[in-house]
Scaffold this active site. Structure first.
Site, PDB file in Angstrom:
ATOM      1  N   HIS A  87       3.576 -14.976   2.028  1.00 55.92           N
ATOM      2  CA  HIS A  87       2.190 -15.248   1.621  1.00 55.92           C
ATOM      3  C   HIS A  87       1.694 -16.536   2.256  1.00 55.92           C
ATOM      4  O   HIS A  87       0.803 -17.178   1.738  1.00 55.92           O
ATOM      5  CB  HIS A  87       2.078 -15.376   0.095  1.00 55.92           C
ATOM      6  CG  HIS A  87       2.271 -14.088  -0.639  1.00 55.92           C
ATOM      7  ND1 HIS A  87       3.504 -13.553  -0.879  1.00 55.92           N
ATOM      8  CD2 HIS A  87       1.380 -13.228  -1.179  1.00 55.92           C
ATOM      9  CE1 HIS A  87       3.377 -12.417  -1.548  1.00 55.92           C
ATOM     10  NE2 HIS A  87       2.101 -12.195  -1.742  1.00 55.92           N
ATOM     11  N   GLU A 135      -2.650  -0.142   4.207  1.00 57.57           N
ATOM     12  CA  GLU A 135      -3.303  -0.952   5.246  1.00 57.57           C
ATOM     13  C   GLU A 135      -3.571  -0.160   6.523  1.00 57.57           C
ATOM     14  O   GLU A 135      -4.640  -0.270   7.132  1.00 57.57           O
ATOM     15  CB  GLU A 135      -2.466  -2.192   5.580  1.00 57.57           C
ATOM     16  CG  GLU A 135      -2.554  -3.322   4.554  1.00 57.57           C
ATOM     17  CD  GLU A 135      -1.675  -3.119   3.334  1.00 57.57           C
ATOM     18  OE1 GLU A 135      -0.942  -2.103   3.282  1.00 57.57           O
ATOM     19  OE2 GLU A 135      -1.701  -3.967   2.429  1.00 57.57           O
TER      20      GLU A 135
END
Ligand code: TPP
Ligand code: MG
Length: 658
Positions: A464, A397
């Site tokens: 999540h 990322e």
């Protein structure tokens, strides 16, 4: 040190020597100014000059270089007028950052130099992005990026090399191994013999170069650069050298053994080369004196110019204006026909139309190409736009966000998909420190959209389900957009992509397949920063955004006796304060509903703004309704208890009856 080389004429040698002298003499002058308190900090590159000079000379002027804090030679060799450098270091307005950042923390497109941020590592991923742009444009160009050996311990180093190798990007990763990172010796920094050995682990060619030998640095780098231009690939180069002064001037060198200092003093790149030139009769002592006095008078003249430059006059309005690049939305849009779309279709279609509008735009993310992304938003994109523009990335990322920054430096728009917004923590550093600040610091746009599939209600547990917009609304320089409907999602995504500023685009996962409405089929964009009054009422203002908009509407449907306005913020930064104040002044009561846990969320700031600006209009205390201050649990019963959704109805009724 062997300075003989068949390819170099006497003129070449003299040219190298004069270039090498310049940063040395500037530094000697700066050390005097530092002692007089005229500059704030100095990171000395004395003894390491041959690397910056040799690398810069090996590149073409239109190729980008990304230097670090000891690479003065990069700046002098690219021909930046010295007064501008001096002004930069003294915080004057004719430097490169209008006094907003210090020392070498700036870039300049004019000289194709992209300066560092303090965090060191992101620089490497930015080089990946710049090199990717060259590759996509079919340009035969290399990009050189510097790091110290200490910086190679950062995850960014690993990520950037990994990406460069997987994508075969023409980047020259130049590691200056100068023995220390601040006070930490190499033995405490890494546990392998040479950093160059790491190249093998990345499937990457690597070299070790004697960093104090200008001839070796220049000739080898020239050869490598020529090969890489023809056959694009990354190369790792370790330059052996030594840091002869303190990390910065105030910190000293007490911890460095004397023998080491003595040894490396004898390896001085300037003195040894001078000796070689004299012995080879390429140069006379008189010429050396002449070169030195020429450079010294140049330095003095430019210093005079900087000293005459007035100090900066702070101008609050200008400071605020420069945080973002100004822009206006594309006005040539006349969408007419609407068709029904789910939230997810609207985002997918919006993204696709922007890919058509901006022919060079790139999308990057994990599993987004053939697989279509975990939510299938980019399904079919790779067939339509090709693998160059729809790029699967390794799980990196941080370096991918940095690479997006590099693309922007090369004028290419990009959209980065975080697989789940939770994972943005792994890319937080370049977003918060590079993208957000680069326009304010030196006027460079960060034309990047980061897509953030977020939110709870899907039983996905603590990693999540977060809605982490508050991590970003705090940071000047970022825009934060958070749509609640398909029409808004499509129009706001288009606007986010049109906007040259970095935008965090939050997409609530629970809305993807549950919400549908008629949406303009053709391209259109909606101005960022304008709230939407979804429902008019007289008694209460409900301020909310994202999935919580639907929670509020659902409750109000059940409670027709409550006359409430619903203001969907749509964008949290910029925030539509006017719309908020107008509604609150009309109703006199306000409830702010947010999905995130309470403390430090946007609801708190909105509440503060209302109490500052609308106090006289309020008929009841401002109410914030938010989720529990715990991580988001997985089990449905616990998640329901966690979420603000079920608390809202009672709080709304209580406020209505107040
Ligand atoms: C993320 C981060 N951690 C720590 C620092 C503090 N710091 C600045 S430079 C430096 C040492 C860097 O060493 P190296 O990469 O070897 O470069 P050198 O200074 O030796 O040229 C440290 C620890 C920082 N700027 N950023
Ligand atoms: Mg070091």
């Amino acid at each position: 040190m062997d300075f003989k080389h068949h390819s170099l004429s006497r003129e070449n040698h003299i040219d190298l020597y004069r270039s090498l002298l310049k940063p040395r003499l500037i530094e000697e002058k700066m050390l005097i100014l530092l002692r007089q308190g005229k500059i704030s900090k100095w990171f000395s590159g004395i003894g390491q000059e041959a690397i910056a000079i040799g690398v810069t000379k090996a590149l073409n002027k239109e190729e980008y270089i990304l230097p670090m804090h000891r690479n003065l030679g990069v700046f002098t060799e690219r021909g930046i007028p010295l007064y501008r450098l001096f002004s930069q270091w003294q915080g004057k307005s004719n430097g490169f950052t209008k006094g907003r950042d210090r020392s070498f923390h700036f870039g300049t497109q004019e000289y194709k130099i992209i300066g560092m941020i303090s965090h060191l590592g992101p620089q490497l991923g930015v080089a990946d992005g710049i090199a990717l742009a060259h590759k996509l444009k079919n340009e035969k160009a290399v990009t050189a990026v510097f790091t110290g050996e200490g910086g190679t311990s950062e995850g960014d180093f690993h990520e950037a090399l990994n990406i460069a190798s997987v994508w075969q990007l023409p980047v020259l990763f130049c590691v200056e191994n100068n023995g220390y990172g601040l006070s930490t010796p190499v033995s405490e920094q890494f546990n392998c013999e040479h950093i160059a050995d790491k190249g093998k682990g990345y499937g990457m060619e690597s070299h070790i170069i004697e960093g104090n030998n200008i001839v070796e640095v220049f000739t080898k780098m020239k050869e490598i650069a020529e090969e890489v231009r023809e056959n694009p690939r990354p190369v790792l180069i370790e330059f052996k050298t030594f840091r002869r002064r303190g990390h910065e001037e105030a910190s000293g060198t007490k911890y460095v053994p004397e023998e080491l200092m003595d040894y490396w003093e004898k390896q001085d790149p300037v003195e040894n080369y001078e000796l070689f030139l004299l012995e080879s009769e390429f140069i006379t002592r008189e010429e050396i004196s002449k070169f030195k006095s020429d450079i010294k008078s140049e330095i003095n003249e430019h210093l005079k110019r900087t000293n005459k430059e007035p100090s900066i006059e702070p101008d609050e309005k200008l400071e605020l204006e420069d945080v973002y690049q100004q822009f206006t939305l594309d006005e040539h849009q006349k969408p007419s026909h609407k068709i029904e779309m789910r939230f997810i279709d609207a985002i997918s279609k919006g993204l696709e139309q922007s890919m058509e509008k901006y022919k060079t735009m790139v999308i990057m993310g994990q599993d987004i190409a053939e697989y279509g992304g975990v939510f299938k938003i980019t399904d079919g994109f790779v067939e339509k736009f090709g693998k160059d523009r729809v790029r699967n990335t390794p799980i990196c990322e941080s370096a991918i966000v940095s690479a997006a920054m590099g693309l922007s430096i090369q004028d290419i728009k990009s959209v980065v998909e975080m697989q789940f917004s939770d994972f943005v923590t792994s890319g937080f550093n370049p977003i918060a420190n590079y993208l957000a600040k680069v326009h304010y610091r030196w006027g460079q746009k960060a034309d990047v959209v980061i897509r953030m599939p977020c939110g709870a209600g899907v039983g996905a547990g603590p990693f999540h389900s977060q809605t982490n917009e508050a991590w970003f609304t705090k940071i000047p320089g970022l825009k934060v957009v958070y749509p609640s409907s398909p029409q808004d999602a499509k129009g706001l995504l288009a606007a986010a992509i049109e906007d040259p500023n970095p935008v965090l685009f939050f997409e609530h996962k629970a809305l993807y397949r549950s919400i549908r409405e008629d949406v303009y089929e053709d391209y259109f964009s909606i101005e960022i920063g304008k709230a939407n009054l979804l429902k008019e009422g007289k008694g209460i203002t409900v301020i909310t955004f994202g999935a919580a908009v639907h929670w509020a509407l659902e409750v109000l449907e059940r409670c027709p006796e409550i006359s409430a306005e619903v203001l969907d913020l749509r964008s949290l930064s910029p925030l539509d304060e006017t719309a908020i104040f107008t509604s609150v002044k009309k109703t006199g009561k306000v409830i702010i509903l947010q999905e995130d846990s309470l403390f430090g969320g946007i609801a708190s700031d909105i509440s503060a703004l209302i109490s500052e600006h609308c106090f006289e209009y309020l008929d009841a205390p401002i109410k914030r309704v938010a989720s529990l201050s715990t991580p988001i649990p997985f089990a449905k019963e616990l998640e329901d208890q966690y979420l603000a959704k079920l608390k809202f109805e009672n709080e709304l009724k209580r406020l209505n009856n107040y």
